[in-house]
Scaffold this motif. Structure first.
Motif, PDB file in Angstrom:
ATOM      1  N   GLN A 107     -10.730   5.725 -15.532  1.00  0.00           N
ATOM      2  CA  GLN A 107     -10.361   5.860 -13.905  1.00  0.00           C
ATOM      3  C   GLN A 107      -9.192   4.908 -13.700  1.00  0.00           C
ATOM      4  O   GLN A 107      -8.246   5.350 -12.984  1.00  0.00           O
ATOM      5  N   ASN A 119     -12.667   2.836  -2.222  1.00  0.00           N
ATOM      6  CA  ASN A 119     -13.645   3.827  -2.930  1.00  0.00           C
ATOM      7  C   ASN A 119     -13.286   4.216  -4.424  1.00  0.00           C
ATOM      8  O   ASN A 119     -14.260   3.971  -5.145  1.00  0.00           O
ATOM      9  N   GLN A 120     -12.058   4.316  -4.737  1.00  0.00           N
ATOM     10  CA  GLN A 120     -11.888   4.763  -6.245  1.00  0.00           C
ATOM     11  C   GLN A 120     -12.033   3.455  -6.879  1.00  0.00           C
ATOM     12  O   GLN A 120     -12.436   3.454  -7.988  1.00  0.00           O
ATOM     13  N   LYS A 134      -6.864  14.292  -7.126  1.00  0.00           N
ATOM     14  CA  LYS A 134      -6.602  14.339  -5.761  1.00  0.00           C
ATOM     15  C   LYS A 134      -5.523  15.806  -5.550  1.00  0.00           C
ATOM     16  O   LYS A 134      -4.203  15.104  -6.113  1.00  0.00           O
ATOM     17  N   TYR A 140      -9.457   5.354   0.444  1.00  0.00           N
ATOM     18  CA  TYR A 140      -9.370   5.942  -0.889  1.00  0.00           C
ATOM     19  C   TYR A 140      -9.295   4.756  -1.792  1.00  0.00           C
ATOM     20  O   TYR A 140      -9.968   4.786  -2.868  1.00  0.00           O
ATOM     21  N   ASN A 141      -8.360   3.906  -1.543  1.00  0.00           N
ATOM     22  CA  ASN A 141      -8.314   2.696  -2.506  1.00  0.00           C
ATOM     23  C   ASN A 141      -9.677   2.005  -3.008  1.00  0.00           C
ATOM     24  O   ASN A 141      -9.718   1.963  -4.058  1.00  0.00           O
ATOM     25  N   ALA A 154     -13.836  11.856 -13.503  1.00  0.00           N
ATOM     26  CA  ALA A 154     -12.681  11.366 -12.721  1.00  0.00           C
ATOM     27  C   ALA A 154     -12.302  12.256 -11.642  1.00  0.00           C
ATOM     28  O   ALA A 154     -12.721  13.437 -11.559  1.00  0.00           O
ATOM     29  N   TYR A 164      -5.854   6.449 -10.869  1.00  0.00           N
ATOM     30  CA  TYR A 164      -6.584   6.867  -9.594  1.00  0.00           C
ATOM     31  C   TYR A 164      -6.734   5.393  -8.784  1.00  0.00           C
ATOM     32  O   TYR A 164      -6.628   5.615  -7.521  1.00  0.00           O
ATOM     33  N   VAL A 165      -6.892   4.387  -9.481  1.00  0.00           N
ATOM     34  CA  VAL A 165      -6.912   3.037  -8.838  1.00  0.00           C
ATOM     35  C   VAL A 165      -5.328   2.782  -8.404  1.00  0.00           C
ATOM     36  O   VAL A 165      -4.693   2.452  -9.367  1.00  0.00           O
TER      37      VAL A 165
END
Ligand SMILES: [Zn+2]
Lengths: 611, 487
Positions: free
Chosen positions: B370, B349-350, A49, B346-347, A46, B375-376
């Motif tokens: 994930q 891609n994640q 960031k 980013y969105n 994971a 991250y999403v």
């Protein structure tokens, strides 16, 4: 039937739907089975960031003395999922807290009612803004506390404990600001007031980001694709202010023990050389962990140290207004430079004179001696020069003209094209205002509003506006928007005043005589000819002491307004401050140490905290 | 009571089964997305899964209640409901922020004390009802272009009100009514033209950054003009069988193209204008052919040529002036024109990483790291499909898509078995709306559609959307159940 003809269209629609769904299944097949890019990390790699904070821009004065710089501060954060085998006692020792505090803080963080964003997977703030000294013990033993991290932030530090109102401060960004500007996230710092607020965009720079990979247990395994997608932070811009820090420091020293303010501007450029207000506070108070406590204390202080009196204080300008009156009355043809009026001293009616001088007086002498009846007569002669007309129309038209010309000195409105944080408007009463107060267009005349003639009554101005008006006189007819950032585009903001150049010399002379033989002769400075005007403005308590002016007489380099609230005579309390500041700026140092001592130690308001 | 009994037999149970399946799977995904080992309480009100559980129960109750309402009500009150909806939409725009607060930049919610709802959600249903009523009138039929004007207005008014609320995503859903129009007789060319326009737009924008030769025009325009000429040739040669004329066209293109290339040796020219010239000459050519040689059916191709040429040359302008900056970035990221791994990219891609990391079998229920590590973004609303992809892998996500497909096919079947035009049209509206949501939402999650924030029907977290879709579907079930009552 139409129905039958079109029924095969159902098949077309079914095919469209099916094709899209098949495409999506194929796409799923590609990213889940075929492409290895995602599969390599399939065992729950994971990303983390991590925001990289840029250093905030530094702030310098006009001579490149550093005023504001950054110092590191440290936040302690932890990620619940990564904390294991925690030795609470030694952690408490390293952080210099007791166990009860630790338990209390932990339960606060995990209480979702108070901390709705809590997640055991993301970093949570445990303690914030620790100094380098506080952080040293824990930094060495951090490896013993898995799951705990140190996050570096930058706070502000000030070279000199002065100019708090000009510089402003930074603090945690508010929820409202986050919603307005997506740049910010919770916990970021941003300028809250002063220069820090006005030039926030330049000072803050641009945040960077570091993308780190971590495994299923949350351990960081390194950079994602060698930092290919990382963005390095962009440092904030350094700013150079127009302030002269030595002048600023002297101004604040001279205002000690008094309530008041000083504004000094370079007339040719509109650059603010000093902007002091008293009572004031040490900008270092609003930094770090003590910020909110100190802020609250300043807020409830009855002398209002948070208020910038230089830009937000609104005063009747009093006699200092007579200089502008002299100019506008000449321009409008109410008087000429030769006009004389009689003065009966304290027996004058309807406006009394507070000074003793010969009669009749000329314009030059009226400025020098601050003769109230002269300016009352001049004002009346100006706005009633063409009589009244039906429904007072002619009179009111002339009054409107007077208002416009007075306002062209920068009075009655904010300097909207300036970078000065939070200004008050001041007030030049309009025709509309009087129509309302006196309930009709014929209900008022020059006599009704006679206080305006000597800068009292409804007229209000801020010290900034008065200093700027002095710039207009010093420049014989224009000003450049007063501003705080050294920058050439500001110099193009030229505002012409609606009085012709030829009317200025007489006012110059009158203001020069104020120092030569008038009310401020005691504050004369050896070797430099100065122009000024005292003001003593009646209030409910003791009079406010005013002094405005510029120096030197030829080719002025500095225009200053000084206000000391509830002090007494302008000549006694404000004029020496003017004189000392002019000396400092023009000669580079103050030689009259005795006078400086005396003024600095004069206390006019015992409630103002000693600093 | 007799009506209840009849409903019990005539209710379409297959649809109900798919509906319940999707809702339950959606709830499990929300549970997975917001699951936290520290707080395992599922039914706690504080947790999203707990809240959604309550939403689901109330949605079931609501669905049941809708089945008890007389089916004639919907037809009878269709315009009234539509009118009220328009008023609510307009009210939302002008209402003070105490009633209609700004939420994430959009101004589409109405809040009355503890109750808040989105009139845009209601607008889909009431527009579907109003269209069904209008189009089922015995004297209405789509025969000419003019017949599209009133029904276009029915769609356009709520559409623009929702755009004014800055809810572009919800507004775009109204495009889905075109599928229903098509079924009811709209010329299929309109659908083809839309696809064609999208292809041209994407080409022009995507390749507008690729210059040809020494900055003498862009590849985008050249490709678009090439496609237009290819269509002309194809149409003339294969459909109209006017092989001679088609070959003349080809010859003309080769001649002008070659001549301009030669000219370019001495004098640099802009090839965009050359392409434009060729296309305009071809349009004149077909007009003359039509007029003088009486070859039929060229008007359409001339119109399409001119229309799409104008469109291509204004696409850049439309892109920059009509779309807002964040929308531009989303499209650019989608087209791989811009790398934005921390912003819009980013969105997506994640989201792709989360789905991709699921592999064939997935990581197992509640094991998706994930999505759980947050991250999403919007992981339980717009990006809920990620959780399915990560935890249940390829087979799980395919299963979900297949259930949606089965549901859509079932809805088409239901539509065609209606005797009443009103019911059939409404059924097509329901199928089209659900399909559009599915296509845009999953397309976005898979990175083949731009990021448009609309929920996945029955799946995404949120009471407003679940209730909306439930009402939409259960009105259809009620109408369908009435097909036996009439006899
Ligand atoms: Zn006098």
């Amino acid at each position: 039937m139409i129905n039958d003809e079109l029924q095969n269209r159902r098949t077309v629609i079914a095919i469209i739907m099916s094709v899209i769904i098949v495409i999506y299944i194929l796409r799923l097949f590609t990213i889940q089975i075929i492409e290895t890019k995602y599969k390599e990390g399939a065992d729950s790699n994971a990303f983390l960031k991590k925001t990289q904070y840029p250093p905030r821009g530094l702030i310098y004065d006009r001579k490149h003395n550093l005023l504001v710089y950054n110092k590191p501060a440290y936040d302690i954060t932890f990620i619940t999922r990564e904390v294991h085998d925690l030795d609470t006692m030694s952690l408490c020792r390293a952080l210099n807290i007791d166990k009860a505090y630790f338990i209390k803080r932990m339960s606060e963080i995990k209480d979702r009612r108070r901390n709705p964003g809590y997640s055991s997977y993301t970093p949570q703030l445990f303690m914030n803004q620790l100094s380098s000294a506080d952080i040293a013990p824990i930094q060495q033993s951090l490896y013993k506390f898995p799951g705990f991290y140190i996050q570096i932030r930058t706070l502000r530090e000030y070279t000199y404990p002065i100019a708090a109102h000009v510089l402003g401060s930074i603090g945690e960004v508010s929820q409202r600001r986050i919603e307005k500007d997506p740049y910010y996230t919770m916990g970021d710092y941003c300028g809250r007031d002063g220069i820090e607020y006005t030039y926030e965009k330049q000072l803050r720079g641009e945040k960077g980001v570091e993308i780190l990979l971590r495994d299923a247990k949350g351990r960081i395994k390194g950079k994602y694709e060698n930092g290919k997608d990382d963005i390095s932070p962009k440092a904030g811009e350094n700013l150079t202010l127009t302030l002269d820090i030595n002048l600023q420091r002297l101004a604040e020293t001279l205002l000690r023990g008094k309530v008041g303010s000083v504004v000094a501007i370079e007339p040719k450029t509109g650059e603010i050389l000093a902007m002091a207000t008293s009572p004031t506070f040490d900008p270092n108070l609003l930094v770090g962990r003590q910020r909110s406590k100190n802020y609250y204390e300043l807020l409830k202080d009855p002398t209002k140290p948070l208020m910038n009196r230089a830009t937000q204080g609104q005063y009747s300008p009093g006699s200092s207004f007579k200089t502008l009156q002299a100019l506008v009355c000449q321009q409008m043809g109410g008087i000429t430079e030769h006009t004389m009026y009689a003065c009966n001293g304290p027996q004058s009616s309807p406006v009394k004179c507070t000074h003793h001088h010969g009669s009749p007086v000329s314009l030059v002498n009226a400025i020098e001696q601050s003769c109230n009846p002269y300016f009352w007569n001049a004002f009346k002669a100006t706005i009633e020069k063409d009589g009244y007309g039906t429904k007072n129309a002619i009179f009111r038209k002339n009054y409107d003209e007077w208002v416009e010309r007075i306002k062209s000195f920068g009075l009655g409105e904010k300097f909207t094209d300036s970078d000065i944080y939070e200004q008050a408007r001041g007030y030049i009463p309009t025709q509309k205002f009087y129509n309302k107060v006196y309930k009709s267009v014929t209900g008022w005349r020059a006599l009704t509003i006679r206080s305006n003639s000597i800068g009292q009554g409804e007229i209000m101005a801020t010290p900034l506006q008065l200093a700027n008006a002095m710039c207009v006189i010093a420049n014989t007819g224009y000003y450049i928007t007063p501003h705080l950032l050294k920058n050439d585009t500001m110099l193009q903001k030229v505002h012409r005043c609606e009085v012709e150049k030829k009317y200025f010399p007489i006012v110059y002379e009158g203001m020069w005589k104020v120092f030569e033989s008038g009310t401020a002769r005691a504050s004369k400075l050896e070797g430099i000819e100065m122009c000024g005007k005292t003001g003593t403005v009646q209030t409910h308590g003791k009079d406010h002491a005013f002094f405005v002016g510029f120096a030197p007489k030829d080719n002025p380099k500095i225009a200053i307004a000084v206000i000391v609230e509830n002090a007494g005579f302008g000549s006694t309390y404000a004029a020496p401050i003017f004189s000392l500041l002019a000396e400092q700026y023009l000669k580079g140092k103050v030689e009259r140490n005795e006078l400086q001592e005396k003024v600095s130690n004069t206390v006019t308001n015992s409630n103002v905290k000693k600093r | 009571m007799s009506r209840n009994v009849s409903i019990k037999y005539s209710l379409d149970r297959t649809t109900i089964i798919f509906y319940v399946l999707l809702v339950v799977m959606g709830w499990l995904s929300i549970y997975g997305a917001s699951y936290d080992f520290d707080q395992p309480g599922i039914f706690s009100w504080d947790q999203r899964a707990g809240k959604q559980f309550v939403w689901i129960l109330t949605a079931f109750g609501l669905g049941g209640m809708l089945l008890l309402v007389d089916y004639r009500v919907y037809n009878f009150f269709a315009y009234v409901i539509y009118g009220i909806t328009l008023l609510l939409l307009a009210f939302t725009i002008v209402a003070p922020s105490s009633i209609a607060p700004d939420i994430k930049g959009s101004h589409s919610w109405l809040v009355f004390g503890p109750i808040s709802f989105q009139p845009a959600e209601l607008a889909k249903i009431s527009t579907a009802l109003a269209l069904s009523k209008f189009m089922s009138a015995y004297n209405y039929r789509i025969r000419t272009w003019k017949d599209l004007i009133p029904i276009g207005l029915f769609v356009f008014v709520p559409f623009s009100l929702i755009v004014l609320q800055k809810e572009t995503g919800s507004a775009l859903v109204f495009i889905s009514f075109l599928l229903m129009f098509y079924r009811e007789g709209m010329n299929g060319i309109i659908l083809l033209l839309m696809v064609f326009a999208i292809i041209l737009f994407v080409l022009v924008i995507r390749f507008s950054i690729v210059p040809i030769l020494d900055n003498q025009g862009t590849l985008g325009i050249l490709l678009a003009m090439g496609i237009i000429l290819a269509i002309q040739f194809f149409y003339a040669y294969f459909i109209c069988k006017n092989k001679k004329e088609a070959l003349y066209l080809l010859g003309g293109i080769v001649f002008i193209g070659g001549a301009s290339l030669l000219t370019n040796i001495w004098y640099k020219i802009n090839f965009n204008y050359v392409a434009l010239g060729i296309v305009l000459l071809s349009a004149i050519y077909w007009t003359i052919t039509e007029l003088f040689f009486r070859l039929k059916n060229y008007w359409l191709i001339v119109l399409i040529t001119i229309g799409s040429t104008l469109f291509c040359f204004s696409a850049d302008y439309l892109f920059e002036k009509v779309l807002e900056p964040h929308q531009q970035i989303r499209i650019k990221v989608l087209l791989n024109m811009e790398d934005d791994p921390t912003g819009a990219g980013y969105n997506v891609n994640q989201s792709k990483i989360a789905i991709g990391s699921g592999g064939f079998l997935g990581k197992g229920f509640l094991n998706g790291t994930q999505t759980k590590l947050k991250y999403v973004p919007e992981q339980d609303t717009d990006f809920i499909f990620c959780t399915v992809g990560e935890e249940h892998g390829f087979w799980g996500s395919t299963l979900v898509l297949v259930i949606y497909w089965l549901l859509l096919m079932r809805l088409l079947k239901i539509a065609e078995r209606q005797r009443e035009a009103f019911n059939r049209i409404y059924a097509y509206c329901v199928a089209s709306i659900l399909f559009f949501h599915l296509m845009v939402n999953i397309g976005m999650v898979l990175g083949i559609m731009p990021v448009i924030g609309i929920p996945l029907p029955f799946f995404s977290y949120g009471g407003s959307s679940l209730w909306g879709f439930t009402i939409l579907l259960f009105i259809l079930l009620r109408l369908d159940a009435s097909r036996l009552e009439r006899i």
